[in-house]
Scaffold this active site. Structure first.
Site, PDB file in Angstrom:
ATOM      1  CB  ALA A 124      -0.893  -0.081   1.190  1.00 35.82           C
TER       2      ALA A 124
ATOM      3  CB  SER B 112      -0.268   4.704  -5.007  1.00 29.68           C
ATOM      4  OG  SER B 112       0.477   3.950  -5.814  1.00 29.68           O
TER       5      SER B 112
ATOM      6  N   PRO C  84      -4.315   9.101  -3.635  1.00 31.47           N
ATOM      7  CG  PRO C  84      -6.645   9.074  -2.667  1.00 31.47           C
ATOM      8  CD  PRO C  84      -5.264   8.760  -2.360  1.00 31.47           C
TER       9      PRO C  84
ATOM     10  CB  ILE D 185      -3.880  -1.119  -2.708  1.00 23.40           C
ATOM     11  CG1 ILE D 185      -3.872   0.299  -2.302  1.00 23.40           C
ATOM     12  CG2 ILE D 185      -3.016  -2.170  -2.043  1.00 23.40           C
ATOM     13  CD1 ILE D 185      -2.366   0.810  -2.434  1.00 23.40           C
TER      14      ILE D 185
ATOM     15  NE  ARG E  99      11.374   1.072 -11.268  1.00 21.96           N
ATOM     16  CZ  ARG E  99      12.128   2.382 -10.955  1.00 21.96           C
ATOM     17  NH1 ARG E  99      13.204   2.504 -10.626  1.00 21.96           N
ATOM     18  NH2 ARG E  99      11.295   3.131 -10.148  1.00 21.96           N
TER      19      ARG E  99
ATOM     20  CD  GLN F 123       7.491  -9.729 -49.051  1.00 25.22           C
ATOM     21  OE1 GLN F 123       8.413  -9.198 -48.280  1.00 25.22           O
ATOM     22  NE2 GLN F 123       7.729 -10.868 -49.602  1.00 25.22           N
TER      23      GLN F 123
ATOM     24  CD  GLN G 203      -4.285  -2.971 -37.712  1.00 26.04           C
ATOM     25  OE1 GLN G 203      -4.513  -2.538 -36.521  1.00 26.04           O
ATOM     26  NE2 GLN G 203      -4.666  -2.236 -38.818  1.00 26.04           N
ATOM     27  CB  ILE G 204      -1.929  -9.793 -37.614  1.00 30.97           C
ATOM     28  CG1 ILE G 204      -0.516  -9.326 -38.086  1.00 30.97           C
ATOM     29  CG2 ILE G 204      -2.022 -11.318 -38.280  1.00 30.97           C
ATOM     30  CD1 ILE G 204       0.876  -9.936 -37.742  1.00 30.97           C
TER      31      ILE G 204
ATOM     32  CD  GLU H 111       5.995  -3.215  -9.782  1.00 26.29           C
ATOM     33  OE1 GLU H 111       5.177  -2.617  -9.114  1.00 26.29           O
ATOM     34  OE2 GLU H 111       5.926  -4.053 -10.453  1.00 26.29           O
TER      35      GLU H 111
END
Length: 383
Positions: free
Chosen positions: A133, A135, A137, A166, A249, A285, A342-343, A369
């Site tokens: 915990a 973060s 507001p 959280i 990270r 291609q 997209q494919i 992170e």
């Protein structure tokens, strides 16, 4: 044993990894593969309930055992491989696993012997869920701006304020909470605490997200903790938080590899079988060029992630490598998933399809992170 399709065997064969890591990749790949069908059919409408189920499954199968108080030191390469396999097969499995890692890392690195032996066993067997915990507001990436208060009271503290976004906050049994104790200005006035998530005065309110995950806002109203709840040194809470996030990270990069490789394999398989313009999509291609770019980005991300994890495990200066891996891998994964959609064309937009889920799931990695913009500043500062 051969590695799972979640991994590139050529990357695993590099001397950056040991045989124990190659065996781990095979084991967790097989474990996830055995559950892939059940996970694909899972109802994720209640991510908190799914999170609890995932946590129990991970604990019973031994994938959290290394978090115990008497286990060897952290193995970042193993952590990244676990996250890569879990993310490849099921987002919520990786999400649940990663939060347990974050909380256990904070306790194992900064807790007292008594705190480690009290809290880590439950995290390691999956019977207790953890939450980090940090973060608020008004204080997301800028943790030094936290205003959440822990006011000294007798031989303990009284906690008041709100924590938001959280992960696992609505199922947590234990929270690592960053609070302002007034020991100094800005970052000097922050302290980390271990708080029982069932404490009187603590309320959790689930937060919906674009991808089903267990998130919550935590409101603390006169929550009392003793002096033994302090994690690390009083006034050194920001040090605890940044140490945990910096180490995590590289593992976020590992998860990004899992998402990206899944999207690539799905897109390649579709292109090889989809009939178009008198042939296959894979014969065009532009489609071939898109698949080639995806493969190059995956290889680069895997190498950067492996280097960062290797440097961490060998005790080298890893901070810049971790930030570089996280930035590149998460940005690349977003691009790879986008190209894959997209494919697939319209088929990639169908609600509940693998591509649609990946498109929503991968987005948050560029924020976890440390958002990409903050990571870029971190890298720039290290130049």
């Amino acid at each position: 044993m051969s590695p799972s399709e979640a991994f590139d065997p050529d990357i695993l064969a590099l001397p950056l990894y040991d045989n124990i890591h190659r065996a781990l990749a095979a084991d967790i790949g097989e474990w996830c593969g055995d559950r892939a069908e059940a996970w694909a059919a899972m109802d994720t409408g209640d991510p908190a309930a799914v999170g609890r189920t995932m946590l129990t499954e991970l604990g019973r199968s031994g994938w959290l055992r290394h978090l115990g108080p008497d286990q060897p030191g952290p193995d970042t390469r193993a952590l990244c491989l676990r996250r890569q396999a879990l993310a490849y097969h099921e987002d919520l499995a990786d999400f649940t696993y990663s939060i347990q890692e974050l909380v256990a890392t904070a306790i194992s690195r900064h807790g007292t012997a008594e705190q480690r032996h009290r809290e880590l066993p439950g995290l390691a067997d999956g019977t207790r869920a953890g939450a980090l915990a940090l973060s608020e507001p008004g204080a997301g990436s800028d943790l030094a701006a936290a205003v959440f208060e822990a006011i000294p009271d007798g031989d303990g503290f009284v906690l008041n304020g709100t924590k938001t976004w959280i992960a696992q906050g609505d199922i947590a049994d234990l929270c690592v909470v960053l609070a302002r104790t007034g020991d100094g200005p800005g970052p000097l006035g922050l302290t980390a605490f271990l708080v029982d998530a069932r404490a009187a005065g603590l309320r959790a309110e689930p937060i919906g997200a674009i991808a089903p995950r267990s998130w919550a806002e935590l409101t603390f109203t006169d929550v009392r903790v003793g002096s033994e709840a302090v994690l690390g040194e009083r006034g050194q809470g920001l040090v605890v938080a940044l140490d945990v996030l910096e180490r995590a990270r590289t593992s976020v990069a590992g998860a990004a590899l899992g998402f990206g490789r899944r999207a690539f394999r799905l897109a390649r398989g579709h292109a090889r079988t989809r009939k178009a313009y008198g042939g296959r999509l894979a014969d065009l291609q532009l489609v071939r060029a898109s698949l080639a770019k995806m493969d190059v980005e995956l290889s680069a991300a895997a190498l950067l992630t492996s280097r960062a994890a290797w440097a961490t495990d060998l005790g080298h200066d890893y901070a810049k490598h971790a930030s570089t891996a996280k930035l590149y891998a998460t940005e690349a994964a977003g691009e790879i998933v986008d190209r894959a959609v997209q494919i697939f064309g319209a088929a990639g937009l169908v609600a509940g399809s693998p591509m649609e889920r990946l498109y929503r799931q991968v987005r948050s990695l560029r924020i976890y992170e440390g958002p990409s913009e903050v990571i870029e500043m971190t890298i720039a500062d290290a130049l």
